[in-house]
Design a protein around this motif. Structure first.
Motif, short mmCIF file in Angstrom:
data_model
loop_
_atom_site.label_atom_id
_atom_site.label_comp_id
_atom_site.label_asym_id
_atom_site.label_seq_id
_atom_site.Cartn_x
_atom_site.Cartn_y
_atom_site.Cartn_z
N GLY A 59 4.14 -3.73 23.89
CA GLY A 59 4.20 -2.84 22.75
C GLY A 59 4.27 -3.56 21.42
O GLY A 59 3.68 -3.12 20.43
N THR A 60 4.97 -4.69 21.39
CA THR A 60 5.06 -5.45 20.15
C THR A 60 3.69 -6.01 19.74
O THR A 60 3.38 -6.10 18.56
CB THR A 60 6.08 -6.59 20.28
OG1 THR A 60 5.81 -7.34 21.48
CG2 THR A 60 7.50 -6.04 20.34
N GLU A 61 2.89 -6.40 20.72
CA GLU A 61 1.53 -6.88 20.42
C GLU A 61 0.67 -5.75 19.86
O GLU A 61 -0.09 -5.95 18.92
CB GLU A 61 0.88 -7.45 21.68
CG GLU A 61 1.55 -8.68 22.27
CD GLU A 61 0.86 -9.11 23.55
OE1 GLU A 61 -0.37 -9.25 23.55
OE2 GLU A 61 1.56 -9.28 24.57
N VAL A 62 0.79 -4.58 20.49
CA VAL A 62 0.05 -3.42 20.01
C VAL A 62 0.46 -3.08 18.59
O VAL A 62 -0.38 -2.86 17.70
CB VAL A 62 0.28 -2.21 20.93
CG1 VAL A 62 -0.39 -0.96 20.35
CG2 VAL A 62 -0.25 -2.50 22.33
N LEU A 63 1.76 -3.06 18.34
CA LEU A 63 2.28 -2.75 17.02
C LEU A 63 1.76 -3.74 15.97
O LEU A 63 1.29 -3.34 14.90
CB LEU A 63 3.81 -2.76 17.04
CG LEU A 63 4.53 -2.59 15.72
CD1 LEU A 63 4.16 -1.27 15.06
CD2 LEU A 63 6.04 -2.68 15.93
N ALA A 64 1.84 -5.02 16.28
CA ALA A 64 1.38 -6.04 15.34
C ALA A 64 -0.11 -5.89 15.05
O ALA A 64 -0.56 -6.04 13.90
CB ALA A 64 1.68 -7.44 15.88
N ALA A 65 -0.90 -5.58 16.08
CA ALA A 65 -2.34 -5.42 15.91
C ALA A 65 -2.65 -4.21 15.03
O ALA A 65 -3.53 -4.28 14.16
CB ALA A 65 -3.02 -5.28 17.26
N LEU A 66 -1.95 -3.11 15.24
CA LEU A 66 -2.19 -1.92 14.44
C LEU A 66 -1.81 -2.15 12.98
O LEU A 66 -2.55 -1.77 12.06
CB LEU A 66 -1.40 -0.73 15.01
CG LEU A 66 -1.82 -0.25 16.40
CD1 LEU A 66 -0.92 0.89 16.85
CD2 LEU A 66 -3.28 0.19 16.42
N ARG A 67 -0.67 -2.77 12.77
CA ARG A 67 -0.26 -3.04 11.39
C ARG A 67 -1.20 -4.05 10.73
O ARG A 67 -1.46 -3.99 9.53
CB ARG A 67 1.18 -3.56 11.36
CG ARG A 67 2.23 -2.54 11.78
CD ARG A 67 2.21 -1.31 10.90
NE ARG A 67 3.33 -0.41 11.17
CZ ARG A 67 3.18 0.86 11.50
NH1 ARG A 67 1.97 1.39 11.60
NH2 ARG A 67 4.24 1.63 11.71
N GLY A 68 -1.74 -4.96 11.54
CA GLY A 68 -2.70 -5.93 11.01
C GLY A 68 -3.98 -5.27 10.53
O GLY A 68 -4.70 -5.84 9.69
N LYS A 69 -4.28 -4.09 11.04
CA LYS A 69 -5.45 -3.32 10.61
C LYS A 69 -5.08 -2.25 9.60
O LYS A 69 -5.87 -1.34 9.33
CB LYS A 69 -6.14 -2.69 11.82
CG LYS A 69 -6.78 -3.72 12.74
CD LYS A 69 -7.61 -3.05 13.83
CE LYS A 69 -8.32 -4.09 14.68
NZ LYS A 69 -9.15 -3.47 15.73
N SER A 70 -3.88 -2.37 9.04
CA SER A 70 -3.40 -1.45 8.00
C SER A 70 -3.28 -0.01 8.48
O SER A 70 -3.43 0.93 7.70
CB SER A 70 -4.29 -1.51 6.75
OG SER A 70 -4.31 -2.82 6.21
N ILE A 71 -3.04 0.17 9.77
CA ILE A 71 -2.77 1.50 10.31
C ILE A 71 -1.29 1.78 10.11
O ILE A 71 -0.43 1.13 10.70
CB ILE A 71 -3.18 1.58 11.79
CG1 ILE A 71 -4.71 1.43 11.90
CG2 ILE A 71 -2.71 2.88 12.42
CD1 ILE A 71 -5.23 1.35 13.30
#
Length: 227
Positions: A59-71
């Protein structure tokens, strides 16, 4: 309101989906980090409920990826890992809240209300969305304006909520189709046009001066004034 639920415990996933749907939320559920990334990248969710320990991608990887795409959709991490450092890590990665298992469903609802209350559209009553001269009561599916009230269909209500969360902005046709019908639907674009027409009639029925603007080839937007 559309919620993404990413939880690998199938029994808990099904139970939460059933309970949230019963509260009037639209829920897209998945069981692993790969699916969570796919759904999350659609950028159509009002809240993301994200289990920390997911297969394929945590989940932390998913979260970081989403925030990295400005979601920027509010994310509530749901996990059995409840140490202080676990919470700090999740919050530092961009989570808006952290809920430790086991939890009471009423607490989850309260936390969902909390993270969505940050929208300026939400007044003191979480069930209500207000903008300009209308009030939308999602649980009752009731639209109220200067001259009266009207009960909306499920699709009409979902479309109205999409506009109310982003007033004075043009939403692409693709975004509206995803938010209202979901990522897995094969609905045709003509359905969207029909429901926009229905919603315009509803706004007129309750005496609202709001307009749904059309930008040809792009999409639609709710506006208090026309240009």
């Amino acid at each position: 309101m559309r919620i993404l639920l990413a939880e690998d415990d199938k029994d808990l996933n099904k139970a939460l989906t059933w309970q949230l749907t019963g509260q009037g939320y639209n829920v897209d559920s998945c069981y692993d980090g790969e699916e969570a990334l796919y759904y999350g990248n659609q950028n159509i969710y009002d809240v993301i409920l994200l289990d920390r320990m997911l297969p394929y991608h945590e989940g932390t990887e998913v979260l970081a990826a989403l925030r990295g795409k400005s979601i920027a959709a509010p994310v509530i991490l749901i996990t059995a890992l409840g140490t202080l450092q676990d919470k700090i890590t999740g919050l530092d990665l961009g989570a808006d809240d952290y809920l430790v298992k086991p939890f009471d469903f009423e607490e989850l609802l309260a936390r969902i209300r909390c993270v969505t209350r940050r929208s300026l559209l939400l007044n003191a009553q979480p069930n209500l969305l207000t903008y300009h001269d209308i009030t939308w009561a999602g649980k009752e599916m009731c639209l109220t304006g200067p001259t009266g009230s009207s009960t909306l269909s499920k699709r009409e209500g979902e479309l109205l909520e999409s506009f109310l969360h982003t007033p004075e902005q043009i939403l692409s046709r693709e975004t509206l189709l995803l938010k209202v019908w979901g990522p897995d639907s094969d609905v045709e674009g003509g359905n969207l046009d029909n429901y926009v027409h229905f919603l315009r009639r509803r706004l007129k029925t309750v005496g609202s001066s709001l307009q749904i603007k059309t930008i040809r080839g792009v999409g639609y937007g709710l506006a208090a004034t026309t240009t």
